[in-house]
Scaffold this motif. Structure first.
Motif, PDB file in Angstrom:
ATOM      1  N   UNK A   1       0.841  -1.201   0.000  1.00  0.00           N
ATOM      2  CA  UNK A   1       0.000   0.000   0.000  1.00  0.00           C
ATOM      3  C   UNK A   1       0.875   1.250   0.000  1.00  0.00           C
ATOM      4  N   UNK A   2       0.429   2.256  -0.741  1.00  0.00           N
ATOM      5  CA  UNK A   2       1.102   3.547  -0.734  1.00  0.00           C
ATOM      6  C   UNK A   2       0.868   4.233   0.605  1.00  0.00           C
ATOM      7  N   UNK A   3       1.940   4.765   1.183  1.00  0.00           N
ATOM      8  CA  UNK A   3       1.850   5.445   2.475  1.00  0.00           C
ATOM      9  C   UNK A   3       2.333   6.883   2.297  1.00  0.00           C
ATOM     10  N   UNK A   4       1.498   7.825   2.686  1.00  0.00           N
ATOM     11  CA  UNK A   4       1.839   9.238   2.548  1.00  0.00           C
ATOM     12  C   UNK A   4       1.685   9.954   3.881  1.00  0.00           C
ATOM     13  N   UNK A   5       2.604  10.832   4.151  1.00  0.00           N
ATOM     14  CA  UNK A   5       2.514  11.677   5.343  1.00  0.00           C
ATOM     15  C   UNK A   5       1.692  12.914   5.018  1.00  0.00           C
ATOM     16  N   UNK A   6       0.801  13.239   5.916  1.00  0.00           N
ATOM     17  CA  UNK A   6       0.073  14.511   5.879  1.00  0.00           C
ATOM     18  C   UNK A   6       0.809  15.409   6.871  1.00  0.00           C
ATOM     19  N   UNK A   7       1.599  16.318   6.362  1.00  0.00           N
ATOM     20  CA  UNK A   7       2.522  17.069   7.203  1.00  0.00           C
ATOM     21  C   UNK A   7       1.794  18.234   7.858  1.00  0.00           C
ATOM     22  N   UNK A   8       1.870  18.270   9.190  1.00  0.00           N
ATOM     23  CA  UNK A   8       1.099  19.242   9.943  1.00  0.00           C
ATOM     24  C   UNK A   8       1.955  19.845  11.049  1.00  0.00           C
ATOM     25  N   UNK A  33      -2.786   7.355   4.844  1.00  0.00           N
ATOM     26  CA  UNK A  33      -2.290   8.659   5.237  1.00  0.00           C
ATOM     27  C   UNK A  33      -2.029   8.731   6.727  1.00  0.00           C
ATOM     28  N   UNK A  34      -0.919   9.330   7.094  1.00  0.00           N
ATOM     29  CA  UNK A  34      -0.572   9.490   8.510  1.00  0.00           C
ATOM     30  C   UNK A  34      -0.231  10.952   8.758  1.00  0.00           C
ATOM     31  N   UNK A  35      -0.914  11.545   9.733  1.00  0.00           N
ATOM     32  CA  UNK A  35      -0.611  12.922  10.109  1.00  0.00           C
ATOM     33  C   UNK A  35       0.673  12.945  10.931  1.00  0.00           C
ATOM     34  N   UNK A  36       1.654  13.722  10.505  1.00  0.00           N
ATOM     35  CA  UNK A  36       2.955  13.781  11.162  1.00  0.00           C
ATOM     36  C   UNK A  36       3.377  15.246  11.262  1.00  0.00           C
ATOM     37  N   UNK A  37       3.823  15.653  12.438  1.00  0.00           N
ATOM     38  CA  UNK A  37       4.344  17.000  12.608  1.00  0.00           C
ATOM     39  C   UNK A  37       5.649  17.161  11.839  1.00  0.00           C
ATOM     40  N   UNK A  38       5.798  18.283  11.187  1.00  0.00           N
ATOM     41  CA  UNK A  38       7.030  18.500  10.418  1.00  0.00           C
ATOM     42  C   UNK A  38       8.262  18.511  11.318  1.00  0.00           C
ATOM     43  N   UNK A  52       3.161  15.146   2.083  1.00  0.00           N
ATOM     44  CA  UNK A  52       2.362  16.251   1.557  1.00  0.00           C
ATOM     45  C   UNK A  52       2.295  17.355   2.608  1.00  0.00           C
ATOM     46  N   UNK A  53       2.906  18.468   2.316  1.00  0.00           N
ATOM     47  CA  UNK A  53       2.952  19.583   3.260  1.00  0.00           C
ATOM     48  C   UNK A  53       1.577  20.250   3.298  1.00  0.00           C
ATOM     49  N   UNK A  54       0.990  20.312   4.476  1.00  0.00           N
ATOM     50  CA  UNK A  54      -0.325  20.919   4.594  1.00  0.00           C
ATOM     51  C   UNK A  54      -0.357  21.985   5.700  1.00  0.00           C
ATOM     52  N   UNK A  55      -0.813  21.647   6.870  1.00  0.00           N
ATOM     53  CA  UNK A  55      -1.051  22.671   7.900  1.00  0.00           C
ATOM     54  C   UNK A  55       0.184  22.867   8.774  1.00  0.00           C
ATOM     55  N   UNK A  56       1.204  23.493   8.195  1.00  0.00           N
ATOM     56  CA  UNK A  56       2.455  23.761   8.922  1.00  0.00           C
ATOM     57  C   UNK A  56       2.458  25.232   9.366  1.00  0.00           C
ATOM     58  N   UNK A  57       1.405  25.627  10.037  1.00  0.00           N
ATOM     59  CA  UNK A  57       1.119  27.042  10.250  1.00  0.00           C
ATOM     60  C   UNK A  57       1.956  27.690  11.332  1.00  0.00           C
ATOM     61  N   UNK A  58       2.906  26.977  11.897  1.00  0.00           N
ATOM     62  CA  UNK A  58       3.797  27.579  12.886  1.00  0.00           C
ATOM     63  C   UNK A  58       5.175  27.886  12.311  1.00  0.00           C
TER      64      UNK A  58
END
Length: 271
Positions: A1-8, A33-38, A52-58
């Motif tokens: 299975x394809x595994x992608x990080x949802x970068x948060x 998909x796995x949510x992972x802090x940058x 996949x860089x997404x909610x890196x709002x800090x």
């Protein structure tokens, strides 16, 4: 299975209301998909087929650290959007080099214009942090001088009434294909709350807006999983670029039934 990080990021208030939409859509497409802090020191980015860089709002207060992370992660997995794009896009001085019309902008307190009303902000910012709107020329210049004293590049722009009349138009592209567009609430209008800023309505872009958005995207080479092209019209009716969001834009996925599926398909095309 394809595994992608949802970068948060560390999001105790749950501000990212698009994450679960995306992860559910990925699951339906066979992507885990796995949510992972940058900035998670335990994260092994080589374990992912893509990040996949997404909610890196800090990142704003830690930009150098964030850009260094992007290059490290991009060296061991497919980073979307790529590290070179992120490095350029997180400093709004990129607007000086865009070969398209932009909101009139001065970049130094020593080159101070005479306008009826000003917006002054740092070139590295997000969410209107350290941004002021004022009709007081002395106050506007003082803010620009303060930013320079802090080692920051100021952006000095006229406040455009059209953002309240017609509104800002944001065109959302996934793998360079238009998905949807929205009319956004003006960020600096009186009385706006954080909740107001997330509200928008679907909009059909005009031909001149589509033409400009395509020219904007043509300025950036390489893979772009997502791009948000923010436009506004000047008083004479011409559309101009406010900002090209390629790092962590809110994508207004709940505003279009097809949007999250379009994003997932685009990811599949780039894997």
């Amino acid at each position: 299975m394809t595994i992608c990080a949802y970068v948060t990021f560390d999001d105790p208030d749950g501000n990212d209301d698009e994450r679960e939409l995306v992860l559910a859509s990925w699951r339906e497409a066979g992507i885990e998909g796995r949510a992972v802090r940058w900035d998670d020191p335990e994260a092994d980015w080589s374990e992912f087929d893509a990040a996949v860089v997404r909610s890196v709002w800090d990142y704003v207060e830690r930009r150098a650290e964030f850009v260094a992370w992007a290059h490290r992660a991009g060296s061991v997995t497919k980073l979307l959007n790529p590290a070179a794009v992120i490095e350029a896009n997180t400093d709004k001085t990129y607007l000086r080099d865009m070969g398209v019309p932009i909101v009139p902008t001065h970049w130094s307190s020593g080159d101070f214009p005479q306008w009826d009303e000003y917006v002054v902000k740092p070139a590295i910012s997000a969410g209107a942090k350290a941004t002021i709107r004022t009709s007081d020329r002395a106050a506007a210049k003082a803010h620009a001088v303060k930013l320079e004293a802090e080692g920051r590049t100021p952006m000095i722009q006229p406040y455009l009434d059209m953002v309240e009349a017609e509104g800002e138009t944001s065109l959302l592209y996934f793998n360079r294909v238009l998905s949807h567009a929205v009319r956004r609430n003006p960020m600096l209008a009186p009385g706006q709350t954080q909740a107001d800023l997330a509200r928008a309505e679907l909009r059909t872009p005009a031909p001149d807006q589509l033409e400009l958005a395509e020219k904007v995207l043509a300025e950036v080479p390489g893979d772009l999983l997502y791009a948000r092209v923010d436009l506004v019209r000047l008083a004479d009716g011409r559309p101009v670029l406010i900002e090209l969001e390629l790092t962590e834009p809110y994508l207004f996925l709940s505003h279009s039934e097809a949007a999250v599926g379009n994003l997932t398909r685009a990811l599949g095309e780039l894997l």
